[in-house]
Write a protein that holds these residues in place. Structure first.
Motif, mmCIF file in Angstrom:
data_model
loop_
_atom_site.group_PDB
_atom_site.id
_atom_site.type_symbol
_atom_site.label_atom_id
_atom_site.label_comp_id
_atom_site.label_asym_id
_atom_site.label_seq_id
_atom_site.Cartn_x
_atom_site.Cartn_y
_atom_site.Cartn_z
ATOM 1 N N LEU A 78 0.835 -1.198 0.000
ATOM 2 C CA LEU A 78 0.000 0.000 0.000
ATOM 3 C C LEU A 78 0.869 1.246 0.000
ATOM 4 O O LEU A 78 1.960 1.257 0.599
ATOM 5 N N PRO A 79 0.413 2.312 -0.646
ATOM 6 C CA PRO A 79 1.178 3.569 -0.582
ATOM 7 C C PRO A 79 1.103 4.156 0.817
ATOM 8 O O PRO A 79 0.057 4.105 1.476
ATOM 9 N N THR A 80 2.209 4.677 1.290
ATOM 10 C CA THR A 80 2.243 5.293 2.607
ATOM 11 C C THR A 80 1.291 6.482 2.651
ATOM 12 O O THR A 80 1.315 7.332 1.752
ATOM 13 N N PRO A 81 0.409 6.556 3.662
ATOM 14 C CA PRO A 81 -0.532 7.679 3.726
ATOM 15 C C PRO A 81 0.187 9.028 3.774
ATOM 16 O O PRO A 81 1.285 9.142 4.324
ATOM 17 N N GLN A 82 -0.442 10.024 3.199
ATOM 18 C CA GLN A 82 0.140 11.368 3.181
ATOM 19 C C GLN A 82 0.355 11.899 4.585
ATOM 20 O O GLN A 82 1.373 12.523 4.886
ATOM 21 N N THR A 83 -0.603 11.657 5.469
ATOM 22 C CA THR A 83 -0.545 12.137 6.846
ATOM 23 C C THR A 83 -1.049 11.055 7.778
ATOM 24 O O THR A 83 -1.950 10.293 7.424
ATOM 25 N N ALA A 84 -0.471 10.977 8.960
ATOM 26 C CA ALA A 84 -0.967 10.082 10.007
ATOM 27 C C ALA A 84 -0.863 10.814 11.335
ATOM 28 O O ALA A 84 0.200 11.353 11.671
ATOM 29 N N ARG A 85 -1.963 10.839 12.054
ATOM 30 C CA ARG A 85 -1.988 11.470 13.373
ATOM 31 C C ARG A 85 -2.547 10.480 14.383
ATOM 32 O O ARG A 85 -3.492 9.755 14.092
ATOM 33 N N ALA A 86 -1.967 10.478 15.564
ATOM 34 C CA ALA A 86 -2.445 9.616 16.633
ATOM 35 C C ALA A 86 -2.941 10.468 17.788
ATOM 36 O O ALA A 86 -2.325 11.482 18.138
ATOM 37 N N LEU A 87 -4.056 10.059 18.378
ATOM 38 C CA LEU A 87 -4.605 10.741 19.539
ATOM 39 C C LEU A 87 -4.520 9.824 20.751
ATOM 40 O O LEU A 87 -4.855 8.623 20.654
#
Length: 495
Positions: free
Chosen positions: A224-233
């Motif tokens: 899979l292509p690496t997501p443009q952004t990743a945020r964790a809460l």
């Protein structure tokens, strides 16, 4: 707990078996010395140990084929083994059988970016696949906590998941093809590089079959292509019930996080002391929610998740500011198992799956059971898909504690089934849950499942003693046959 020793006839026959196998796999490919066999006595279910007759470490598909064909011809049992990280005893050896170790099948054969897939050997570790393609903007989605050590062949055998399985699926959702070797030595290819294949879904059948049907020698996985952004809460709650309810609220709102994990207070304390990820020690429960995709989408969804958490009384909310902090949030969760090992001499890791709506009820009952059994428990689990991993704390040096831990674990799994769940989410049945299969399946169900086993392994030599509480002779069940990837079924008998 050491299993029974082999009988005299088996010991007497060992020398002949070893001589024959060394002709197929020469050099150092066969291990037979008692002291050298010690590392293979157990897998991740370390409470159970027994010494195999021998360990064979083939390097080629031809050797795997020849070993299996010879073992079938001579009635020798075979237990396939990858990295030995199985937590259900799936690679527990047999005293009257050999271990077929696939550790030398450790090459990434090809990376095909045009078709977004990679062809790898089964001994390649899970994390190594993502590491090999990361620089080109791709990754392999399933990520078990043991991904630094567990191998892709073992992932196929157990249908492993990981913290990102909610959005991206388990191993079965990320496979395109496999090369397998049947017990008679026949080499069969299932699937390929396309997204579907004609005929029976044998690839789906083999995935999660726990080494009972065939030995995997090559795997084609989706990239899979690496997501443009990743945020964790990080979301801290004053009660487990509030955290569990928030999980349902997030899914009901139409938000599908990349990851949605939950930890209770004992697990939070252990992970924070081990990693220092910034977890709130005062929280009774912690959710880790990861959102990925375009920057604007992540920001929008993060706002919705925060509002849902606040509505349930969350008193700690922290959003990762950069990639380093996001990885730190996950480091604590992924290190939860070794972290708990620092606070208890021993622990027993369970694996059951329940409907998400049952999370508060089931966790409450687990705490009640812990008090009844007089044992500690720390809970870490994939909250998004209801896959629980209670860690039962005990001391094997204290008489009766291991037995109490096992009884506690069995009661947890029975509870999972009672509320509409299943015995396992990703660790498999192995020997750990074998005698609980009757909680989910009746005799007819189990007989039908064993007929599938008979199609691939009519003599019952491949990883016997796993999954099924009672074994039936294939002749009693109606013979079926696999040849060149096709299955022939006779008339189904009445039970």
């Amino acid at each position: 707990m050491r299993m029974p020793a082999p009988d005299a006839a088996t010991i007497a026959n060992k020398a002949g078996i070893v001589r024959a196998l060394r002709k197929i796999v020469p050099g150092e490919g066969v291990i037979a010395d008692d002291s050298a066999l010690v590392p293979y006595e157990s897998d991740g279910l370390s409470a159970y140990r027994q010494t195999p007759l021998a360990v064979v470490l083939p390097e080629t598909v031809e050797q795997v084929s020849a070993v299996l064909a010879w073992c079938q011809a001579h009635g020798v049992k075979v237990v396939p083994r990858g990295a030995g990280t199985s937590l259900s005893g799936g690679a527990l050896p047999l005293t009257d059988g050999i271990i077929l170790g696939m550790a030398k099948f450790n090459r990434i054969v090809e990376v095909d970016y045009e078709n977004r897939c990679a062809v790898v050997q089964p001994g390649v570790t899970n994390l190594a696949i993502s590491a090999a393609v990361q620089a080109d903007g791709f990754y392999y989605a399933p990520d078990p906590s043991s991904q630094i050590a567990c191998t892709i062949g073992g992932n196929v055998a157990e249908n492993s998941g990981g913290v990102h399985c909610l959005k991206y699926g388990l191993t079965t959702n990320n496979l395109l093809g496999c090369e397998i070797v049947l017990m008679d030595g026949e080499v069969v290819r299932l699937g390929g590089r396309g997204f579907d294949a004609a005929g029976y879904d044998l690839l789906g059948l083999v995935t999660g079959s726990e080494g009972l049907l065939a030995v995997v020698t090559e795997v084609t996985v989706r990239l899979l292509p690496t997501p443009q952004t990743a945020r964790a809460l990080l979301l801290g709650f004053p009660s487990v019930e509030a955290a569990g309810a928030t999980v349902g609220d997030i899914i009901a709102a139409g938000i599908i996080p990349a990851g949605l994990e939950m930890m209770d207070k004992p697990a939070i304390a252990a992970a924070e002391a081990f990693i220092g990820a910034g977890y709130p020690l005062e929280a009774e429960a912690l959710l880790i929610v990861e959102l990925d995709g375009p920057e604007a989408e992540c920001a929008e969804l993060a706002g919705h998740v925060k509002a849902l958490a606040q509505a349930r009384g969350a008193d700690f909310i922290r959003v990762s500011r950069d990639e380093a902090e996001r990885l730190a949030f996950w480091a604590g969760r992924k290190a939860a198992f070794p972290a708990v090992g620092r606070i208890s001499p021993d622990y027993y890791c369970m694996d059951g799956t329940i409907p998400r709506a049952q999370l508060p009820h089931v966790l409450g009952r687990i705490y009640e059971m812990a008090r009844d059994y007089g044992l500690g428990v720390a809970n870490v689990f994939h909250a998004g898909d209801g896959n629980l991993h209670p860690l039962i704390l005990y001391d094997a040096d204290n008489d009766g504690e291991l037995e109490r831990a096992e009884a506690f674990g069995a009661d947890i799994l029975k509870l999972c089934v009672a509320v509409g769940g299943v015995l396992t989410g990703e660790h498999g049945v192995g020997v750990e849950k074998r005698d609980l299969m009757g909680e989910m399946f009746d005799e007819t169900d189990l007989a039908c499942q064993q007929r599938v086993k008979c199609a691939f392994d009519p003599d019952g030599l491949l990883n016997p003693g796993k999954v099924f509480p009672v074994l039936h002779r294939c002749a009693e069940l109606g013979r079926v046959h696999v040849h060149r990837g096709k299955v022939a079924f006779p008339e189904i008998p009445r039970f």
